[in-house]
Design an enzyme around this catalytic site. Structure first.
Site, PDB file in Angstrom:
ATOM      1  N   GLU A  12     -35.475  38.847   8.249  1.00  9.13           N
ATOM      2  CA  GLU A  12     -35.904  37.522   8.719  1.00  9.13           C
ATOM      3  C   GLU A  12     -37.287  37.126   8.206  1.00  9.13           C
ATOM      4  OE1 GLU A  12     -33.885  35.637  10.689  1.00  9.13           O
ATOM      5  OE2 GLU A  12     -32.330  37.182  10.845  1.00  9.13           O
ATOM      6  N   ASP A 110     -25.527  28.740  12.105  1.00 11.75           N
ATOM      7  CA  ASP A 110     -24.455  29.117  13.033  1.00 11.75           C
ATOM      8  C   ASP A 110     -23.160  29.485  12.320  1.00 11.75           C
ATOM      9  OD1 ASP A 110     -26.356  28.261  14.795  1.00 11.75           O
ATOM     10  OD2 ASP A 110     -25.248  26.514  15.507  1.00 11.75           O
ATOM     11  N   ASP A 181     -20.568  33.318  16.290  1.00  7.21           N
ATOM     12  CA  ASP A 181     -21.412  32.428  15.502  1.00  7.21           C
ATOM     13  C   ASP A 181     -22.398  33.302  14.728  1.00  7.21           C
ATOM     14  OD1 ASP A 181     -20.105  30.350  16.749  1.00  7.21           O
ATOM     15  OD2 ASP A 181     -21.904  29.472  17.651  1.00  7.21           O
ATOM     16  N   HIS A 230     -26.721  31.842  21.275  1.00  2.00           N
ATOM     17  CA  HIS A 230     -27.293  32.570  20.131  1.00  2.00           C
ATOM     18  C   HIS A 230     -28.512  33.410  20.511  1.00  2.00           C
ATOM     19  CE1 HIS A 230     -25.494  28.828  18.061  1.00  2.00           C
ATOM     20  NE2 HIS A 230     -24.585  29.764  18.245  1.00  2.00           N
ATOM     21  N   ASP A 232     -31.394  33.427  18.712  1.00  2.00           N
ATOM     22  CA  ASP A 232     -32.655  33.015  18.078  1.00  2.00           C
ATOM     23  C   ASP A 232     -33.588  32.152  18.929  1.00  2.00           C
ATOM     24  OD1 ASP A 232     -30.864  30.942  17.759  1.00  2.00           O
ATOM     25  OD2 ASP A 232     -31.171  30.695  15.607  1.00  2.00           O
ATOM     26  N   ASN A 289     -37.961  29.192  18.428  1.00  2.00           N
ATOM     27  CA  ASN A 289     -36.969  29.284  17.355  1.00  2.00           C
ATOM     28  C   ASN A 289     -37.675  29.033  16.021  1.00  2.00           C
ATOM     29  OD1 ASN A 289     -34.693  27.606  15.699  1.00  2.00           O
ATOM     30  ND2 ASN A 289     -33.757  29.080  17.047  1.00  2.00           N
ATOM     31  N   HIS A 334     -35.210  27.679  13.017  1.00  2.00           N
ATOM     32  CA  HIS A 334     -34.355  28.799  12.597  1.00  2.00           C
ATOM     33  C   HIS A 334     -32.903  28.336  12.524  1.00  2.00           C
ATOM     34  CE1 HIS A 334     -32.494  32.912  12.844  1.00  2.00           C
ATOM     35  NE2 HIS A 334     -33.505  33.192  12.038  1.00  2.00           N
ATOM     36  N   CYS A 335     -32.491  27.560  13.538  1.00  2.00           N
ATOM     37  CA  CYS A 335     -31.095  27.080  13.590  1.00  2.00           C
ATOM     38  C   CYS A 335     -30.728  26.180  12.417  1.00  2.00           C
ATOM     39  CB  CYS A 335     -30.840  26.256  14.840  1.00  2.00           C
ATOM     40  SG  CYS A 335     -31.305  27.000  16.385  1.00  2.00           S
TER      41      CYS A 335
HETATM   42  O1  DAV Z   1     -32.176  28.863  24.535  1.00  2.00           O
HETATM   43  O2  DAV Z   1     -31.084  27.017  24.823  1.00  2.00           O
HETATM   44  C1  DAV Z   1     -30.609  27.775  21.852  1.00  2.00           C
HETATM   45  C2  DAV Z   1     -29.733  28.313  20.769  1.00  2.00           C
HETATM   46  C3  DAV Z   1     -30.107  27.875  19.446  1.00  2.00           C
HETATM   47  N1  DAV Z   1     -29.311  28.407  18.365  1.00  2.00           N
HETATM   48  C4  DAV Z   1     -31.271  28.080  24.231  1.00  2.00           C
HETATM   49  C5  DAV Z   1     -30.322  28.446  23.116  1.00  2.00           C
END
Ligand code: DAV
Length: 350
Positions: A12, A110, A181, A230, A232, A289, A334-335
């Protein structure tokens, strides 16, 4: 590996050379996606504002594109090659078992997972994301031609009984077939960490372990850390030996022993902000993130001043960047990215 392999990212944090950045154009709330409904029940919050039907308001999409343009121009200044999704014209589709609207390619993180020289299309939880990787088809072909190992997990059937819609104490996803994912996984060289949650089951973890083979160990992160989706917004690897953890989710008891070999710093209080009256579809922890551009440079939401200070104290410079509707659309830095190539080689860090 061929000399000019465009895909090469083992962790990462190594110095970034090429990245895919998603798009909010055509972002909408797909109707009747069983996977999304199941995850909402499990996660205890609705994924998207129930007042949104079909497309998000135009200003959200426009402002997001503006923020993404600014973000990508910062990346380009650092000589990082940026790719974007190709036009995606799929609106709705059927499999032999069901019919669904399509989601939108805002979060390549994802649906695609880079592991070394491999790029893996994952078998996602939402029915609406079944064909999302079509948005990257030309790019994936180019990666393959450069020598990358391009593989796709078996398409799940995502039948009704694959989802748990009843028992809130159980995960939303049953363990009937491999489903996960890509953002359930974070990478540290030979060790990959897989969160078992509403968006990733144990068969998915098994499939990934078999697919990456003996060079890698896929470690389970327990749903007691975070059972919703997820990983992250819960754990971030900053550099070898240093990880950032979400203090509301991670503790001494639920973190695997192997990660205790690293120094763990806990994220400070997140700044909660909102730019529209649309209900956010992710928690305030989306503020952590972050995207590492190198072991000493991070892209962080510019509102997260406490986090920025903490990183700077640890010798990590920050590019403070804006993504005003990240929480509304469900994705931070990150997403919305997928690191394709870093100055990286396969190593062990534990
Ligand atoms: O913490 O709401 C966000 C997930 C982003 N990929 C959360 C999850």
């Amino acid at each position: 590996m061929k000399e000019n392999n465009l895909v090469n990212s083992h962790n990462e944090w190594d110095e970034l050379e090429e990245i895919i950045v998603g798009s909010a154009q055509l972002a909408r709330v797909p109707e009747k996606d069983k996977g999304m409904v199941a995850a909402s029940i499990g996660g205890g919050y609705d994924y998207f504002d129930p007042n949104i039907s079909e497309f998000f308001p135009e200003y959200i999409l426009q402002e997001t594109e503006e923020d993404i343009e600014n973000f990508t121009s910062e990346l380009k200044k650092l000589d990082i090659k940026v790719r974007r999704p190709e036009d995606i014209s799929i609106n709705n589709f059927s499999t032999p078992d069901w019919h669904c609207d399509s989601f939108f390619p805002y979060c390549p993180r994802d649906v695609l997972l880079t592991v070394g020289n491999s790029i893996i299309e994952t078998p996602n939880l939402f029915r609406s994301r079944y064909f999302e990787t079509i948005a990257y088809k030309e790019t994936l072909i180019e990666f393959m031609q450069s020598g990358a190992r391009w593989i796709s997990a078996p398409k799940p059937r995502l039948l009704d009984h694959g989802y748990n819609m009843q028992d809130k104490a159980q995960l939303s996803l049953n363990n009937h077939e491999p489903v996960f994912d890509a953002a359930n996984v974070i990478r540290a060289g030979r060790d990959l960490f897989y969160l078992v949650s509403d968006s990733g089951n144990r068969l998915g973890m098994q499939w990934l372990q078999n697919a990456v083979g003996h060079d890698y160990t896929v470690h389970e992160l327990s749903p007691s850390i975070y059972s919703s989706v997820h990983i992250d917004s819960t754990l971030s690897f900053l550099r070898p030996g240093l990880l950032l953890a979400n203090p509301a989710r991670v503790n001494e008891d639920n973190i695997p022993d192997i990660l205790k070999k690293w120094e763990i710093i806990y994220a400070p209080k997140m700044t909660e902000y909102s730019y529209s009256d649309i209900k956010p579809s992710s928690s305030k922890w989306l503020g952590m993130n972050l995207l590492m551009l190198s072991p000493t440079l991070a892209v962080v939401d510019k509102h997260q001043t406490e986090l920025i200070k903490l990183l700077e104290k640890r010798g990590i410079d920050v590019l403070p960047t804006l993504l005003r509707h990240g929480r509304t659309l469900g994705g931070g830095f990150h997403c919305i990215t997928l690191d394709v190539r870093r100055k990286s080689k396969l190593e062990s860090y534990f």
